[in-house]
Write an enzyme that holds these catalytic residues in place. Structure first.
Site, PDB file in Angstrom:
ATOM      1  N   SER A 173      90.675  16.844  27.182  1.00 48.09           N
ATOM      2  CA  SER A 173      89.660  17.647  26.561  1.00 48.09           C
ATOM      3  C   SER A 173      89.408  19.000  27.227  1.00 48.09           C
ATOM      4  O   SER A 173      88.783  19.865  26.616  1.00 48.09           O
ATOM      5  CB  SER A 173      88.339  16.858  26.551  1.00 48.09           C
ATOM      6  OG  SER A 173      87.879  16.646  27.869  1.00 48.09           O
ATOM      7  N   SER A 213      91.600  14.071  31.039  1.00 44.09           N
ATOM      8  CA  SER A 213      91.250  15.384  30.490  1.00 44.09           C
ATOM      9  C   SER A 213      91.420  16.592  31.391  1.00 44.09           C
ATOM     10  O   SER A 213      91.271  17.724  30.941  1.00 44.09           O
ATOM     11  CB  SER A 213      89.806  15.374  30.003  1.00 44.09           C
ATOM     12  OG  SER A 213      89.772  14.846  28.707  1.00 44.09           O
ATOM     13  N   LYS A 258      84.002  24.588  32.460  1.00 42.98           N
ATOM     14  CA  LYS A 258      84.074  23.836  31.208  1.00 42.98           C
ATOM     15  C   LYS A 258      82.664  23.729  30.641  1.00 42.98           C
ATOM     16  O   LYS A 258      81.698  23.533  31.400  1.00 42.98           O
ATOM     17  CB  LYS A 258      84.657  22.445  31.508  1.00 42.98           C
ATOM     18  CG  LYS A 258      84.875  21.574  30.280  1.00 42.98           C
ATOM     19  CD  LYS A 258      85.530  20.243  30.668  1.00 42.98           C
ATOM     20  CE  LYS A 258      85.809  19.358  29.461  1.00 42.98           C
ATOM     21  NZ  LYS A 258      86.478  18.092  29.833  1.00 42.98           N
TER      22      LYS A 258
HETATM   23  N1  GLN Z   1      91.803  11.842  25.896  1.00 43.77           N
HETATM   24  C1  GLN Z   1      90.912  10.844  26.389  1.00 43.77           C
HETATM   25  C2  GLN Z   1      89.819  10.579  25.376  1.00 43.77           C
HETATM   26  O1  GLN Z   1      89.904  11.081  24.327  1.00 43.77           O
HETATM   27  C3  GLN Z   1      90.342  11.275  27.716  1.00 43.77           C
HETATM   28  C4  GLN Z   1      89.271  12.278  27.594  1.00 43.77           C
HETATM   29  C5  GLN Z   1      88.711  12.695  28.905  1.00 43.77           C
HETATM   30  O2  GLN Z   1      89.300  12.476  29.960  1.00 43.77           O
HETATM   31  N2  GLN Z   1      87.531  13.277  28.845  1.00 43.77           N
HETATM   32  O3  GLN Z   1      88.892   9.881  25.625  1.00 43.77           O
END
Ligand code: GLN
Length: 488
Positions: free
Chosen positions: A155, A179, A80
């Site tokens: 994400s 995410s 990532k």
């Molecule tokens: N979807 C969540 C957010 O927008 C979690 C994101 C993540 O785990 N990095 O913060």
């Protein structure tokens, strides 16, 4: 050489490399060609490191020939783009860092490289990991290989799409509120978020430091166990990384589920969960029961407070972490600033996208004098209640099981105008981050042709039971083997 090497899991590739069925150079070359052929439509990669990958693969083949192969020797994977990679662009999905070439490797990257892994490239992601659909990326949305009009989740959506489309057998991810697990569920892959402190965050660009944790997206629990064994363990460069022994996760997979106590959360099956997804999850629970698991109900009474709590704590920490991007030290710098204030304002104004700005503003607000007690402090107290709920539940069960996400993958654009609906996508995953617990998502069926995930949460350091449970489930089912038609 067989034509379908891209369908092999990491564990299978490792065995083939050991047997000499094909070389690391051959599998690397094949995957790079698949990326070249498919990524224009998926947009899963921000950077493809083809030359570096081929050179690493060549070294891996030489190391093997010399009898010195490490645990991941010659195994291809993607990182990532939140992990710093020396001499390679590390953008974090943001215009702010789209010129940032990291001067060092993150610990996770370094450990995989030292074990002989081959990095294929850096995957697309929501900007600074803020999002659930990969639509906040400066580099454009990622498309779900099961339906290109839909999100692969976020994400870590570039990682999930790359693994689902068989462009890479595995990829790293980070999980602050879901995410890793939510994108895994939405793409039919396996996503593991370890216990907070299990894996070093050194060199992993910070979003919300008390919640962030590195993990992996793979196609099997076995592969997740293999990778966790390499990435886990103490690192003096991350003060939150805990010195706790790293068991042999792969060896732990084979024990049966006989007697494993699995808790079902009453609140998980309330309104909000798609009916077909609920049926798939219930069928998965029945499979666990057939394997000898003992199912019982558990109560997490404060679970509905997890999303609002998270959206105070995470923005607060992000507003502090992202203050370092000021146009002075690194990252985007506005041209011809009038004065220092203008430099700060325009560098940040131009460098960050809308969602990141929304979080920074919310975070700054909840931390400001007069509001700190009402919001931030209150959120920390509720966070403790949620952690206590889990602790009580784990007095009676070994694992908590339920859905990973409330629905299968939604259409790109469907939720972009409504942040609250988008935030609710993480309703089942956020609790584990607030409480620092390990969790895994494994494919457990399809709804209208789209994959859905079974979510398993464990007590601190409970990764072994989670991996074993997911592995034993995968021995009985073949949801994790399903491959989107265009990528077979
Ligand atoms: N979807 C969540 C957010 O927008 C979690 C994101 C993540 O785990 N990095 O913060």
């Amino acid at each position: 050489m067989a034509q379908d090497l891209h369908l092999l899991t990491l564990t299978q590739i490792a065995a083939s490399l050991r047997n000499g069925d094909f070389s690391a150079c051959e599998i690397t070359d094949l995957l790079l060609r698949r990326i070249e052929a498919s990524d224009a439509s998926l947009n899963a990669f921000i950077t493809v490191t083809a030359d570096q990958a081929l050179a690493t693969a060549k070294r891996a083949d030489e190391t093997r020939a010399a009898g010195k192969a490490g645990a991941l020797n010659g195994l291809p994977l993607a990182h990532k783009d939140i992990f710093c990679t020396r001499d390679v662009l590390t953008s974090c999905g943001s215009h702010m860092l789209d010129n940032f070439v990291a001067p060092y490797d993150a610990t996770v990257v370094e450990r995989f490289a030292n074990a002989g892994a081959v990095m294929l490239g850096k995957t697309n992601m929501d900007e600074f990991a803020m999002g659930s659909s990969n639509e906040t990326s400066f580099f454009g949305p990622v498309h779900n290989p099961w339906d290109l009009e839909r999100t692969p989740g976020g994400s870590s959506g570039g990682s999930s799409a790359a693994v689902a489309a068989r462009l890479a057998p595995a990829a790293t991810g980070t999980d602050t509120g879901g995410s890793i697990r939510q994108p895994a569920a939405l793409t039919g892959t396996v996503g593991l978020k370890p216990t907070y402190g299990r894996v070093s965050r050194y060199g992993m660009i910070a979003f919300a430091s008390s919640l962030d944790q590195a993990g992996v997206i793979t196609r099997s629990a076995e592969d997740a166990a293999l990778l966790l064994g390499v990435m886990a363990g103490f690192d003096a460069r991350d003060s939150t990384c805990i010195d706790h022994p790293v068991p042999d996760y792969v060896a732990g997979l084979s024990t049966s589920l006989n007697g494993l106590r699995v808790g079902i959360v009453r609140q998980h099956f309330d309104a909000g969960l798609d009916g077909q997804t609920a049926l798939a999850v219930k069928a998965a629970l029945a499979v666990l029961e057939e394997q000898g698991a003992i199912l019982s109900e558990v109560d997490l009474p404060n679970l509905d407070l997890s999303v609002p709590t998270y959206y105070v704590v995470a923005p607060a920490e992000c507003s502090s972490n992202l203050s370092r991007f000021d146009g002075v030290r690194f990252g985007h710098r506005a041209s011809d600033p009038k004065d220092l204030f203008d430099l700060y304002c325009r560098s940040r104004g131009e460098g960050f996208g809308a969602e990141v700005k929304r979080r920074i503003m919310t975070g700054t607000y909840v931390l400001s004098a007069g509001y700190y007690d009402a919001y931030y402090l209150k959120a920390q107290q509720v966070r403790q209640l949620i952690a206590d709920d889990f602790r009580k539940a784990f007095a009676d069960v070994d694992v908590i099981a339920g859905p990973t996400a409330p629905t299968p993958a939604f259409k790109l654009g469907d939720k972009t105008d409504d942040p609250i609906t988008m935030y609710l996508n993480d309703i089942y995953t956020i609790g584990a981050n607030l409480a620092g617990l390990p969790a895994i998502s494994t494919p457990c069926g399809f709804v209208a042709g789209l994959p859905v995930g079974l979510h398993l949460v464990g007590p601190p350091w409970g990764e072994e039971a989670l991996l074993r449970c997911a592995h034993q489930y995968q021995l009985q089912t073949d949801w994790h083997l399903a491959c989107p038609e265009a990528y077979r």
